[in-house]
Design an enzyme around this catalytic site. Structure first.
Site, PDB file in Angstrom:
ATOM      1  CD  GLU A  83      -3.315   0.803   2.074  1.00 42.30           C
ATOM      2  OE1 GLU A  83      -3.031   1.208   3.320  1.00 42.30           O
ATOM      3  OE2 GLU A  83      -4.160   0.340   1.926  1.00 42.30           O
ATOM      4  CG  HIS A 121       4.915 -29.136   3.936  1.00 42.94           C
ATOM      5  ND1 HIS A 121       5.539 -30.346   3.751  1.00 42.94           N
ATOM      6  CD2 HIS A 121       5.536 -28.678   5.206  1.00 42.94           C
ATOM      7  CE1 HIS A 121       6.418 -30.607   4.708  1.00 42.94           C
ATOM      8  NE2 HIS A 121       6.657 -29.595   5.646  1.00 42.94           N
ATOM      9  CE  LYS A 159     -11.417   3.024   0.730  1.00 45.14           C
ATOM     10  NZ  LYS A 159     -10.624   3.966   1.615  1.00 45.14           N
TER      11      LYS A 159
HETATM   12  O1  F6P Z   1      -8.593   1.617   2.319  1.00 45.72           O
HETATM   13  C1  F6P Z   1      -7.347   1.689   2.619  1.00 45.72           C
HETATM   14  C2  F6P Z   1      -7.373   2.237   3.953  1.00 45.72           C
HETATM   15  O2  F6P Z   1      -7.492   3.837   4.031  1.00 45.72           O
HETATM   16  C3  F6P Z   1      -6.203   1.945   4.748  1.00 45.72           C
HETATM   17  O3  F6P Z   1      -4.900   2.831   4.329  1.00 45.72           O
HETATM   18  C4  F6P Z   1      -6.529   2.012   6.206  1.00 45.72           C
HETATM   19  O4  F6P Z   1      -5.408   1.321   6.947  1.00 45.72           O
HETATM   20  C5  F6P Z   1      -7.762   1.286   6.133  1.00 45.72           C
HETATM   21  O5  F6P Z   1      -8.263   1.714   4.970  1.00 45.72           O
HETATM   22  C6  F6P Z   1      -8.651   1.672   7.080  1.00 45.72           C
HETATM   23  O6  F6P Z   1      -8.979   2.946   7.300  1.00 45.72           O
HETATM   24  P1  F6P Z   1      -9.400   3.679   8.563  1.00 45.72           P
HETATM   25  O7  F6P Z   1      -8.581   3.264   9.926  1.00 45.72           O
HETATM   26  O8  F6P Z   1      -9.823   4.970   8.178  1.00 45.72           O
HETATM   27  O9  F6P Z   1     -10.716   2.930   8.644  1.00 45.72           O
END
Ligand code: F6P
Length: 538
Positions: free
Chosen positions: A347, A378, A500
Site C-alpha cells: 500500500e 509444504h 470504494k
Molecule cells: O482503504 C485503505 C485504508 O485507507 C488503509 O490505508 C487504512 O489502513 C484502512 O483503509 C482503514 O482506514 P480507517 O482506519 O480510516 O478505517
C-alpha cells in the site's frame, strides 16, 4: 551522481550479477562478512547477489536521493506526504515520555488515557449494561486499524501479563460480516465490549460491522445510550465523526492525521494489544521500535539495518528484475506478519508516479506475500525451488524459544521441535542459494535445483515485545528508504479509493428487484450482477 541516472544504470545492469555459488567461492568468509547488527536484530545478507562494489553504488544512490536529508525531515515531523499535505510522524509515537518535545506530548497524554481505560476494563471496574464485568473485547477495524494489533496480539500472546488474561480479544474486519456472524453466535452481549477502530471513521467495512453489533446489542437491551456508554469505545483521528456516531467523549481515544493508517499500531490503535497483553507489554513494544528508530537515524548507511533491507530490495527489483518477494517467518507466532507487511509495503510503495506526479520509468514495490516458512515448505516452496520465477525471500527466525518453559512437561520435545525448525529454516535458504550443490549435483532433471534465489535472514535473539517492535520499525524504515530512492510518496494510497466509489455506485443496483442503472455497466459486471441477483431470489 545524478539519482535518476544511477537508478537507470542499475536497471540496465541486470545480467551483471555473479551467481551466489561464485560469490561464495570468491569470498569464503562471506557469511561472517555480510552482516549488519541493530538493536534486537541481526541481518545476514550473504545470500543476496550483491558485491562490495554494488553496495557502494547503492549507497551512492541513497545519498544522491538525499536519504539523510529526507530521513531528517521524517523524524522532524515535517510534511513528507505532499499529496495529503501531512507529516508521517509514526516515530514520534514511540519517543519515550521523558524525551518528548512539546509537539509530541499529546502522544503521552493519549497513552495515559488509554492506560486508564485498559486498567478499568482489565480490573472489572468497567461494566456492561447489566452490571457484569467485561470478558470479551472485539476490535472492529480494517487495514491498518486491524492488521497491526492482530499481528502483535497473536505474536506476543505468551507475554500476556496476568491482569490481561481475564480478557479474550477478538478481531472482526471483513465487510461481509462473516467474522461477526461466528463471534456473535457465542459472545455474551452483557460482557462484550466493542472497539470501533478507524482513523477516518468513515470506512464502510468497519462502520457496517459496528452497525451490526449495535443492532445485536439492541436486541438484548433497548437503552441505546446505555449500550453506547457500556459497550463501545472509539479510536480515531476524527472526533466529530465519533460524536456523530454516538460514542461518548469519555469512551473516545484519539490519534492524529499525521499518523498513517498502516503506521498506526503504535498509537491508541494499539488498544487491543494493551488489553490483550497489558500496557507494560505495549510500552516495551514502543521501546523496541524507538531503539530501531535511533539506529535508523544514526547508523552509517551500509551498517544500517533498515537501509540495507531497502538497498537489497532495490538491487533485486531494479538491478536483477526480481519482482516477487516472499516473507517467511519460521515462527508460528508470526503467522500474521506477512499479511501485515503486505499492507505496509504494497500500500505504501505500490506506486507508478513520482512525487512530482510524473510517470516512472523504473519498477517499484515487488509483489510481496508470505506464510509461516515451515508450512509454506509444504505449499508454495516448490515454485521457489524449481519454478520459472526469480523470487527474493526474507527468512525470519528467533534463536531462542521455550527457554522459560523448563517446567513444562513436554519441554524436551518442544526444544527438539525448535531445533528442527531452525534446521529447516537454514536448509531452505541454503538450497535456495546453492541448489543441488548444497548437497550433491544431480543429472535427473526432475531433481535439479538451480539455486541462485537470493534471500536475507533476519535473526532475533528471542521474539519478545522489544524485538518485535524493532522488527516492525525496521520494515517501516525500509519502506521509507525505498520510496526515497524510487522518488515516490509512500504515505498516500489513492489507488484504493476508486474501488470504494464504484462499490457504492453498484450497491443499489444489487438490491433485490432493482436493475435500474445496470444498463450503464460493462457487460461483464452487468451479467454477473444479473446472475447473482437471480441466484439470490429465494
Ligand atoms: O482503504 C485503505 C485504508 O485507507 C488503509 O490505508 C487504512 O489502513 C484502512 O483503509 C482503514 O482506514 P480507517 O482506519 O480510516 O478505517
Amino acid at each position: 551522481m545524478d539519482k535518476q541516472v544511477s537508478l537507470d544504470a542499475l536497471c540496465t545492469q541486470k545480467a551483471g550479477s555473479a551467481t551466489l555459488a561464485t560469490l561464495f567461492q570468491q569470498q569464503p568468509d562471506r557469511g561472517e562478512h555480510c552482516r549488519v547488527e541493530a538493536p534486537h536484530l541481526q541481518l545476514d545478507y550473504s545470500k543476496q547477489r550483491v558485491t562490495d562494489e554494488s553496495l557502494q553504488a547503492l549507497e551512492q544512490l541513497a545519498e544522491s536521493a538525499d536519504l539523510p536529508g529526507k530521513r531528517a525531515r521524517l523524524f522532524a515531523g515535517e510534511v513528507v506526504n505532499p499529496t495529503e499535505n501531512r507529516a508521517a510522524w509514526h516515530t514520534a509515537l514511540r519517543v519515550p515520555a521523558e524525551k518528548q518535545t512539546d509537539s509530541q506530548c499529546c502522544v503521552e497524554e493519549q497513552l495515559q488515557r488509554m492506560s486508564v481505560l485498559v486498567e478499568q476494563i482489565q480490573s472489572g471496574v468497567w461494566r456492561g449494561f447489566s452490571g457484569k464485568r467485561i470478558r470479551d473485547v472485539v476490535n472492529l477495524g480494517v487495514g491498518g486499524s486491524d492488521l497491526g494489533p492482530l499481528m502483535v496480539t497473536h505474536a506476543l500472546r505468551e507475554h500476556a501479563r496476568l491482569e490481561a488474561r481475564s480478557l479474550q480479544v477478538h478481531f472482526a474486519s471483513t465487510i461481509d460480516g462473516s467474522q461477526l456472524f461466528d463471534l456473535l453466535d457465542h459472545l455474551n452481549p452483557e460482557t462484550t465490549l466493542f472497539i470501533v477502530s478507524s482513523k477516518s471513521f468513515t470506512t464502510i467495512d468497519t462502520l457496517s460491522n459496528a452497525r451490526t453489533v449495535r443492532s445485536w446489542l439492541r436486541s438484548f437491551c433497548d437503552d441505546d445510550a446505555l449500550i453506547l456508554r457500556c459497550h463501545f469505545v472509539g479510536v480515531s483521528a476524527a472526533k466529530q465523526k465519533m460524536d456523530d456516531w454516538g460514542i461518548p467523549s469519555e469512551n473516545q481515544l484519539y490519534f492524529w492525521e499525521w499518523v498513517g493508517g498502516r503506521f498506526s499500531l503504535w498509537s491508541t490503535i494499539g488498544l487491543p494489544i494493551a488489553l490483550a497483553l497489558g500496557m507494560p507489554v505495549f510500552r516495551r513494544l514502543l521501546a523496541g521500535a524507538h531503539a530501531m528508530d535511533e539506529h535508523f537515524r544514526t547508523a552509517p548507511l551500509l551498517q544500517n539495518l533498515p537501509v540495507m533491507l531497502a538497498l537489497l530490495g532495490i538491487w533485486n527489483v531494479n538491478g536483477l528484475d526480481i519482482r516477487a518477494h516472499a516473507i517467511l517467518p519460521y515462527d508460528g507466532r508470526l503467522k500474521y506478519f506477512p499479511s501485515y507487511l503486505e499492507q505496509l509495503e504494497m500500500e505504501s510503495n505500490g506506486k507508478s508516479v513520482s512525487v512530482e506526479g510524473e510517470p516512472l520509468n523504473h519498477a517499484t514495490c515487488p509483489v510481496l506475500w508470505g506464510e509461516i516458512g515451515a508450512n509454506a515448505q509444504h505449499a508454495f516452496y516448490q515454485l521457489l525451488h524449481q519454478g520459472t520465477q526469480s523470487v527474493a525471500s526474507d527468512f525470519i527466525l528467533a534463536a531462542r524459544r521455550y527457554e522459560n518453559a523448563e517446567h513444562y512437561a513436554h519441554y524436551d520435545e518442544l526444544m527438539a521441535q525448535h531445533t528442527l525448525n531452525i534446521a529447516n529454516c537454514l536448509a531452505q535458504s541454503r538450497v535456495l542459494a546453492f541448489g543441488n550443490e548444497a548437497v550433491e549435483p544431480s543429472d535427473n532433471p526432475f531433481r535439479h535445483y538451480p539455486g541462485n534465489q537470493p534471500s536475507s535472514t533476519l535473526l532475533l535473539d528471542r521474539l519478545e515485545p522489544e524485538s518485535l517492535g524493532a522488527l516492525v520499525a525496521a520494515y517501516e524504515h525500509k519502506v521509507f528508504t525505498q520510496a526515497v530512492i524510487w522518488n515516490i510518496n509512500p504515505f498516500d494510497q489513492w489507488g484504493v479509493e476508486l474501488g470504494k466509489q464504484v462499490a457504492l455506485q453498484l450497491q443499489p443496483m444489487l438490491e433485490p428487484g432493482n436493475a435500474a442503472g445496470r444498463e450503464r455497466l460493462d457487460s461483464s459486471t452487468r451479467a454477473l450482477a444479473t446472475t447473482i441477483n437471480d441466484l439470490r431470489v429465494p
